[in-house]
Scaffold this active site. Structure first.
Site, mmCIF file in Angstrom:
data_model
loop_
_atom_site.group_PDB
_atom_site.id
_atom_site.type_symbol
_atom_site.label_atom_id
_atom_site.label_comp_id
_atom_site.label_asym_id
_atom_site.label_seq_id
_atom_site.Cartn_x
_atom_site.Cartn_y
_atom_site.Cartn_z
ATOM 1 N N ASP A 1 -6.686 4.048 -4.781
ATOM 2 C CA ASP A 1 -7.451 3.844 -3.543
ATOM 3 C C ASP A 1 -8.171 5.179 -3.357
ATOM 4 O O ASP A 1 -8.359 5.918 -4.339
ATOM 5 C CB ASP A 1 -6.491 3.500 -2.377
ATOM 6 C CG ASP A 1 -7.217 2.988 -1.128
ATOM 7 O OD1 ASP A 1 -7.556 1.801 -1.088
ATOM 8 O OD2 ASP A 1 -7.455 3.787 -0.189
ATOM 9 N N LYS B 1 0.872 -1.183 0.000
ATOM 10 C CA LYS B 1 0.000 0.000 0.000
ATOM 11 C C LYS B 1 0.901 1.222 0.000
ATOM 12 O O LYS B 1 2.066 1.146 0.391
ATOM 13 C CB LYS B 1 -0.877 0.007 1.259
ATOM 14 C CG LYS B 1 -2.190 0.706 1.071
ATOM 15 C CD LYS B 1 -3.217 -0.184 0.404
ATOM 16 C CE LYS B 1 -4.436 0.588 -0.044
ATOM 17 N NZ LYS B 1 -5.516 -0.320 -0.470
HETATM 18 O O1 2IT Z 1 -8.031 -1.779 -1.237
HETATM 19 C C1 2IT Z 1 -7.844 -2.258 -2.367
HETATM 20 O O2 2IT Z 1 -7.934 -3.467 -2.575
HETATM 21 C C2 2IT Z 1 -7.505 -1.340 -3.452
HETATM 22 N N1 2IT Z 1 -7.421 -0.141 -3.216
HETATM 23 C C3 2IT Z 1 -7.232 -1.843 -4.823
HETATM 24 C C4 2IT Z 1 -5.810 -2.251 -4.964
HETATM 25 C C5 2IT Z 1 -5.396 -2.660 -6.349
HETATM 26 O O3 2IT Z 1 -4.199 -2.972 -6.505
HETATM 27 O O4 2IT Z 1 -6.208 -2.676 -7.277
#
Ligand code: 2IT
Length: 443
Positions: free
Chosen positions: A164, A124
């Site tokens: 996100d 993240k």
């Molecule tokens: O919380 C999540 O799963 C996302 N923000 C998507 C992450 C992604 O790599 O598509």
């Protein structure tokens, strides 16, 4: 295993990071039994290793705003765990972004990605930069400055960021453009791209669509149907939009959407044109009060939507948005199913109440995994240099959500038949990552 020892040593290393500790505690409490059945995990110190991120990048993001003034934000990328595949997870641009928030999200992402059945590790990242209220040029300048620093640490086979909160197609486009200029390659290092630059059909809708596929299965497994049910949704961004579209298609009625300052109650249901209008609201800065006025709905300032009588509640905005008091109201009003479209949408007190009252409770790592799963499908299409049709992507998304549901049922069904989806998701995700770590030795 001694949960309290692990938690207190983690707290000592990451003081004051309460969201991170909250997410870890939830997982540890639910996997305790299974962990104790595997002495090889304990010997390899899997738990002590799995709760710590592999590495954290923190960097300065200086940029120039429209007035010519220099702004300084902080940027982060947390590469949490790559035992089962390249680091994968979104970037959040919001004023509330802190290392604690990103560590909780990276930790959750590791298990969520394991549940998708696709080979993706957890990560993240993001910044305390808030795109809301900024001009398009300012957003571009920020995204370029952010990528100028991040690009060395990511790659299509090592770490694949996406969106996100605060990061949509526009931000991904600006970041991808800069990445390509610096790295001189075109392998699709970010997901959530627009179709014109290698994105996947259904990716914008995927978190909401996947969430509703999951909810439908939860209800059907309990002998219920989704048709005719009323739904309280929170948020009014991309996730809520996709969820509202699919809920209507399934014959359910969405009666609320919300923002940080209040919520809209529409007894006629949020459908058709109203759903499309949600997308316009973000880009044009239209308020929920204006939405309510335009469509003859009611706007409640300073309140959350959880006091409305509904069958299904779908928190879809941010962490800890539904607390114990909210849960008590929903239960009193006869809610039968609560599923998190946001990450860690419910507080531990709320979850305890749902489980005590045998409410169908779908945790974020299962219920909202459709977003990252479709990101995984975007990675596959990019690697194959082709584009699947909408029907192909949707069929794969449906299959993945169904597989996730199966894993929850397998590991979460209690002696009385009640399915504890939180336990099921945590155990299934943990076992997959733990086994992968064990096979690869101490690294
Ligand atoms: O919380 C999540 O799963 C996302 N923000 C998507 C992450 C992604 O790599 O598509």
């Amino acid at each position: 295993m001694n949960i309290e020892n692990i938690i207190s040593s983690l707290e000592a290393k990451h003081p004051g990071e309460k969201e991170y500790i909250q997410a870890v505690r939830e997982v540890l409490l639910t996997i305790e039994d299974v962990y104790n059945q595997h002495p090889e995990f304990e010997k390899a110190k899997i738990l002590e290793r799995i709760v710590e991120p592999d590495r954290i990048f923190t960097f300065k993001v200086p940029w120039v705003d429209d007035k010519g003034e220099i702004q300084i934000n902080l940027g982060y990328r947390i590469q949490f765990n790559n035992a089962i595949g390249p680091y994968k997870g979104g970037l959040r641009f919001h004023s509330t972004v802190t290392p604690s928030i990103l560590k909780f999200l990276g930790f959750e992402q590791t298990f969520k990605n394991a549940l998708t059945t696709l080979p993706m590790g957890g990560a993240k990242g993001g910044s305390d930069f808030d795109p809301h209220g900024k001009s398009d040029t300012e957003v571009m300048h920020f995204c370029q400055a952010f990528m100028l620093e991040l690009w060395r640490n990511i790659g299509s086979k090592t770490d694949v960021p996406a969106g996100d909160i605060g990061v949509g197609g526009r931000e991904i486009g600006y970041m991808y453009g800069m990445y390509k200029k610096l790295a001189r390659e075109n392998a699709g290092v970010l997901t959530g791209k627009d179709m014109e630059i290698g994105g996947s059909l259904i990716r914008p809708e995927a978190t909401g669509f996947g969430g509703l596929y999951f909810v439908k299965q939860m209800l059907e497994t309990a002998g219920e149907t989704i048709k005719g049910k009323t739904i309280a949704l929170s948020g009014f961004g991309n996730v809520a939009w996709g969820a509202a579209l699919k809920a209507n298609e399934m014959g359910a009625k969405v009666v609320t959407i919300s923002g940080s300052k209040g919520y809209v109650y529409d007894e006629n249901g949020i459908s058709g044109e109203k759903i499309e209008y949600m997308l316009e609201m973000r880009s044009k800065g239209i308020s929920l009060a204006e939405f309510a006025e335009k469509y003859g709905a009611k706007y409640f300032h300073g309140e959350k939507p959880w006091g409305v009588k509904v069958d299904i509640a779908l928190p879809g905005a941010t962490q800890n948005e539904l607390d114990g008091e909210d849960a008590a109201k929903l239960i009193k009003n006869g809610v039968i199913c609560v599923a998190e479209l946001s990450n860690m949408g419910c507080t531990p007190e709320a979850i305890d109440l749902f489980i005590e009252n045998k409410i169908l409770y779908g945790p974020g790592k299962a219920a909202n995994a459709g977003g990252v799963a479709t990101s995984g499908l975007e990675m596959t299409q990019n690697a194959m240099h082709l584009s699947w049709t909408e029907a192909e992507v949707d069929a794969k998304l449906k299959q993945i959500m169904s597989d996730i549901h199966c894993q929850c049922v397998k590991y979460g069904t209690g002696p009385d038949g009640y399915i504890n989806y939180m336990k099921g998701a945590n155990v299934a995700g943990f076992l997959k990552v733990a086994k992968a770590m064990l096979i690869q030795g101490v690294i």
